[in-house]
Design a protein around this motif. Structure first.
Motif: not given
Length: 177
Positions: A33-34, A38-43, A48-49, A52-58
């Motif tokens: 999820l880093h 997602y640098a080339q992905a849409s905003s 979303m990534a 999700r990364a925040i949720e995984v860290n929590e």
């Protein structure tokens, strides 16, 4: 999205966890999820990534902490947990903790770090016993919320022990500083 930390991490909902395996799973998810991936992905995909990364860290913070992990397991079993939802601690526990805090306070005032360490060692031993009781209790309860409900007093005791040990840490840091 699930609010269940065990589901978010893709791990079995248990109190006794292999923390090295949980840490490895967290690293794996964090890498996937880093933001660089997602640098080339849409905003929208980047948001979303990140979400999700925040949720995984929590979720990782939750399962890493025995109190929060127990609360999550109780919630999963439909047992209200949290300081306001739990029964009041026994008068014996309250008296014991009050006396121990008084002893700790006296040792701190006297700058008797040996006594502070002695009290800490005693509480750490008690904490290990409570954690063991919680682990065995959750294992025995399985998915039975009524059986798990009987374990709630251990959670309250664990909170008191943790607060005591936090006070010890503050005293030790103050003495070292």
């Amino acid at each position: 999205m699930s609010n269940d930390p065990f589901d978010l991490l893709g791990i079995k909902p248990e109190f006794d966890l292999d923390m090295k395996a949980v840490e490895a799973r967290h690293r794996e998810l964090s890498k996937a999820l880093h933001p660089d991936r997602y640098a080339q992905a849409s905003s929208a995909e980047r948001r979303m990534a990140l979400s999700r990364a925040i949720e995984v860290n929590e979720a990782f913070r939750t399962v890493r902490d025995p109190i929060k992990r127990a609360e999550a397991l109780f919630k999963k079993l439909g047992v209200p947990a949290g300081e306001m939802a739990e029964p009041k601690p026994s008068p014996d526990l309250l008296m014991e903790m009050m006396e121990a805090r008084e002893e700790l306070s006296e040792a701190a005032r006297a700058k008797n770090i040996g006594k502070v360490h002695q009290l800490a060692t005693s509480m750490q031993s008690r904490e290990r016993e409570v954690l063991l009781s919680l682990g065995k209790g959750f294992q025995a309860a399985g998915e039975n919320g009524e059986a798990a409900r009987k374990l709630i007093q251990y959670l309250g005791e664990l909170r008191y022990l943790r607060r005591f040990l936090d006070e010890v840490t503050a005293i030790e840091e103050s003495a070292a500083g």
